[in-house]
Design an enzyme around this catalytic site. Structure first.
Site, PDB file in Angstrom:
ATOM      1  N   GLY A  81       0.188   3.661  -2.894  1.00  0.00           N
ATOM      2  CA  GLY A  81       0.379   4.014  -4.239  1.00  0.00           C
ATOM      3  C   GLY A  81       1.594   4.173  -4.934  1.00  0.00           C
ATOM      4  O   GLY A  81       2.595   3.706  -4.545  1.00  0.00           O
ATOM      5  N   LYS A 119     -12.777  -1.185  -7.246  1.00  0.00           N
ATOM      6  CA  LYS A 119     -12.165  -2.556  -7.840  1.00  0.00           C
ATOM      7  C   LYS A 119     -12.312  -3.625  -7.302  1.00  0.00           C
ATOM      8  O   LYS A 119     -12.142  -4.647  -7.785  1.00  0.00           O
ATOM      9  CB  LYS A 119     -10.684  -2.316  -8.082  1.00  0.00           C
ATOM     10  CG  LYS A 119     -10.290  -1.058  -9.449  1.00  0.00           C
ATOM     11  CD  LYS A 119      -8.979  -1.279  -9.830  1.00  0.00           C
ATOM     12  CE  LYS A 119      -7.965  -0.572  -8.945  1.00  0.00           C
ATOM     13  NZ  LYS A 119      -8.301   0.740  -8.640  1.00  0.00           N
ATOM     14  N   HIS A 150      -7.407  -3.437   5.069  1.00  0.00           N
ATOM     15  CA  HIS A 150      -6.860  -2.102   4.955  1.00  0.00           C
ATOM     16  C   HIS A 150      -7.854  -1.158   4.121  1.00  0.00           C
ATOM     17  O   HIS A 150      -8.047  -0.270   4.284  1.00  0.00           O
ATOM     18  CB  HIS A 150      -5.291  -2.110   4.569  1.00  0.00           C
ATOM     19  CG  HIS A 150      -4.765  -0.931   4.031  1.00  0.00           C
ATOM     20  ND1 HIS A 150      -5.285  -0.272   2.668  1.00  0.00           N
ATOM     21  CD2 HIS A 150      -3.796   0.110   4.570  1.00  0.00           C
ATOM     22  CE1 HIS A 150      -4.559   0.841   2.392  1.00  0.00           C
ATOM     23  NE2 HIS A 150      -3.673   1.038   3.415  1.00  0.00           N
ATOM     24  N   ASN A 151      -8.013  -1.889   2.934  1.00  0.00           N
ATOM     25  CA  ASN A 151      -8.676  -1.182   1.865  1.00  0.00           C
ATOM     26  C   ASN A 151     -10.244  -0.609   2.344  1.00  0.00           C
ATOM     27  O   ASN A 151     -10.845  -0.064   1.871  1.00  0.00           O
ATOM     28  CB  ASN A 151      -8.707  -2.007   0.401  1.00  0.00           C
ATOM     29  CG  ASN A 151      -7.448  -1.797  -0.305  1.00  0.00           C
ATOM     30  OD1 ASN A 151      -6.378  -1.450   0.540  1.00  0.00           O
ATOM     31  ND2 ASN A 151      -7.460  -1.829  -1.647  1.00  0.00           N
ATOM     32  N   LYS A 161      -4.592  -6.596   3.720  1.00  0.00           N
ATOM     33  CA  LYS A 161      -4.274  -5.462   2.734  1.00  0.00           C
ATOM     34  C   LYS A 161      -6.184  -5.258   2.585  1.00  0.00           C
ATOM     35  O   LYS A 161      -6.305  -4.080   1.929  1.00  0.00           O
ATOM     36  CB  LYS A 161      -3.731  -5.910   1.519  1.00  0.00           C
ATOM     37  CG  LYS A 161      -3.711  -4.927   0.305  1.00  0.00           C
ATOM     38  CD  LYS A 161      -3.417  -3.623   0.922  1.00  0.00           C
ATOM     39  CE  LYS A 161      -3.120  -2.481  -0.252  1.00  0.00           C
ATOM     40  NZ  LYS A 161      -4.082  -2.076  -1.194  1.00  0.00           N
ATOM     41  N   GLU A 179      -9.954   1.949   4.287  1.00  0.00           N
ATOM     42  CA  GLU A 179      -9.768   3.167   3.321  1.00  0.00           C
ATOM     43  C   GLU A 179     -11.122   3.677   2.865  1.00  0.00           C
ATOM     44  O   GLU A 179     -11.481   4.877   2.739  1.00  0.00           O
ATOM     45  CB  GLU A 179      -8.995   2.511   2.099  1.00  0.00           C
ATOM     46  CG  GLU A 179      -8.607   3.463   1.197  1.00  0.00           C
ATOM     47  CD  GLU A 179      -7.445   3.018   0.077  1.00  0.00           C
ATOM     48  OE1 GLU A 179      -6.779   2.193   0.461  1.00  0.00           O
ATOM     49  OE2 GLU A 179      -8.163   2.646  -1.102  1.00  0.00           O
ATOM     50  N   SER A 194       0.706  -1.258  -0.204  1.00  0.00           N
ATOM     51  CA  SER A 194       0.092  -0.045  -0.105  1.00  0.00           C
ATOM     52  C   SER A 194       0.792   1.350   0.060  1.00  0.00           C
ATOM     53  O   SER A 194       2.005   1.344   0.556  1.00  0.00           O
ATOM     54  CB  SER A 194      -0.983   0.065   1.253  1.00  0.00           C
ATOM     55  OG  SER A 194      -1.466   1.239   1.263  1.00  0.00           O
TER      56      SER A 194
END
Ligand code: 6PG
Length: 475
Positions: free
Chosen positions: A131, A262, A187-188, A184, A191, A129
């Protein structure tokens, strides 16, 4: 050039930046991209003195690597990972390590580990993570898979990862199979939730209170210097202050209001439902994106359905209350994410250390926030903490902000401005702290129409009432 320490396949911007980051730390990197022109351009334009060499085929890449070979895949999640793996596989030997650095679904990662493991190959799923900027200057890395495979690449990961406030690298071995990609994914999910909460407060400030975007940008900038300090609040301030060069208006105001996704947020909610974990703030954020995407239908409905006045009173304290609501909502989002991680660790046998997950999110990643140090400390002090909301210190801050949070929810609902994540957070807080919920009635109704039985408060056992025939149940 001598044999390279590590290979990297997929030279999108993330792949290019990660290769540069690894090279800058003195590791030799061999890169390969399906479209050869991309590799050539990368080598010609972006390499300064990094020890990076290019390969024209997967076989050539394998030949450039020291053994056991270690190859990071930076390709789109889904079939591309399987395609690239199939391409490379004939050139690998038992003991070689493949690392999927994309946003793959944790079940795909577990499957791939099993399939490749049968051939003696080792597979790590590593969420990365931060970007493009993070990939270049220090991402947060969330790896899972065979521990000995992690140990073989940990030096590289530790060198390139972001540094936390205590100087430790934002990477840790998280557990077997899909543990890294699971972390992850959550995490998203967080987010999504934090971004939705921010968007709701922006809507209240701009549409409800009539503040210009620039003034709102200043507020987020101020908030970023306090307890809300985080990457997402910081970039909100920057985004809101950017003018559109064509119209001179704030750029954000000319951007189409349809949020795309996504899949990782949706997967988070799907697995939470399967595991029976309540993550309403994250769920509301995913649903809000879905509703936002129905632009034409919303536009048509806006001409038919009325409600609220879209404006809120500018009474004293309204801004401070909004900040309190945002802070409390964000806390709920992290609390729900941590609860999901705990349940998933048990169900999927990840053996996850929640304090470690919070530690490696403190820098480099999209949800990095000052708050994460408190979250790390809470789980490190008490790994069996039933919920972040009751952690000493955190619960006091939440209680202090509760009146402002509630006032903000009232204002926003009264104005007819949607705030699904903020109101879901408040109901999560209220539901979690309520000793007696109306689920008694739900049980009675279930028993009425389906004889599903219920339990009583005053004695053990399962009970069924003939609601239509008995004197007490007759309507
Ligand atoms: C990160 C981001 C990154 C990406 C999201 C976006 O941690 O660097 O999470 O992985 O920005 O996948 O997801 P959506 O396109 O679903 O919003």
């Amino acid at each position: 050039m001598p044999l390279s320490d590590i290979g990297l396949i997929g030279l999108g911007v993330m792949g290019q930046n990660l290769a540069l980051n690894i090279g800058r730390h003195g590791f030799g990197v061999a890169v390969y991209n399906r479209t050869g022109a991309v590799t050539e351009r990368f080598l010609a334009e972006r390499i300064a003195s990094e020890p990076i060499q290019g390969a024209k085929t997967a076989g050539e890449l394998a030949a450039l690597l020291s053994r056991p070979r270690k190859v990071i895949l930076m390709v789109k999640a889904g079939s591309a990972v399987d395609a690239v793996t199939a391409d490379l596989r004939p050139h690998l030997e038992p003991g070689d390590i493949l690392i999927d650095g994309g946003n793959s679904h944790f079940r795909d990662t577990a499957r791939r580990e099993g399939e490749l493991g049968a051939a003696g190959l080792r597979f790590l799923g590593a969420g990365i993570s931060g970007g493009e900027e993070g990939a270049l200057n220090g991402p947060s890395i969330m790896p899972g898979g065979p521990k000995e495979a992690y140990d073989a690449v940990s030096k590289v990961f530790e060198a390139v990862a972001a540094r936390g406030p205590d100087g430790s690298p934002c990477v840790a071995y998280l557990g077997p199979r899909g543990a890294g990609h699971y972390v992850k994914m959550v995490h998203n999910g967080i987010e999504y939730a934090v971004m939705q909460l921010i968007a709701e407060i922006y809507d209240l400030l701009c549409r409800g209170l009539g503040l210009p975007a620039l003034e709102t940008a200043k507020l987020f900038g101020e908030w970023n210097r306090g307890e809300l300090s985080s990457f997402l609040i910081e970039i909100t301030s920057r985004v809101l202050s950017r003018p559109d060069p064509e119209t001179g208006r704030p750029l954000v105001e000319v951007i189409l209001d349809e949020a795309e996704q996504k899949g990782t947020g949706r997967w988070t909610v799907q697995d939470a439902l399967d595991l029976g974990v309540a993550i309403p703030t994250i769920g509301a954020a995913v649903q809000a994106r879905i509703l936002s995407a129905m632009k034409d239908e919303r536009t048509a409905a806006s001409k038919i359905l009325r409600g609220g006045g879209n404006s809120a009173g500018r009474e004293p304290g309204v801004i401070e209350d909004a900040r309190a609501a945002l802070y409390a909502g964000v806390l709920c989002a992290y609390a729900q994410g941590m609860e999901l991680l705990r349940a998933a660790s048990e169900a999927h046998e990840f053996g996850l250390d929640l304090a470690e997950a919070a530690r490696i999110w403190r820098a480099g990643c999209i949800i990095r926030a000052a708050l994460l140090e408190d979250i790390r400390a809470a789980f490190s002090g008490n790994p069996d903490l039933p919920n972040l909301l009751v952690a000493p210190g955190i619960r006091d801050r939440l209680q202090e902000r509760e009146p402002g949070w509630r006032r903000t929810a009232g204002r926003i609902l009264q104005a007819g401005i949607p705030a699904p994540a903020m109101t879901a957070s408040l109901s999560y807080f209220d539901g979690y702290r309520t000793e007696r919920l109306p689920a008694n009635l739900i049980q009675a109704l279930r028993d009425y129409f389906g004889a599903h039985t219920y339990r009583r408060l005053d004695r053990p056992g399962s009970f069924h009432t003939d609601w239509t025939e008995s004197g007490t149940g007759r309507v």
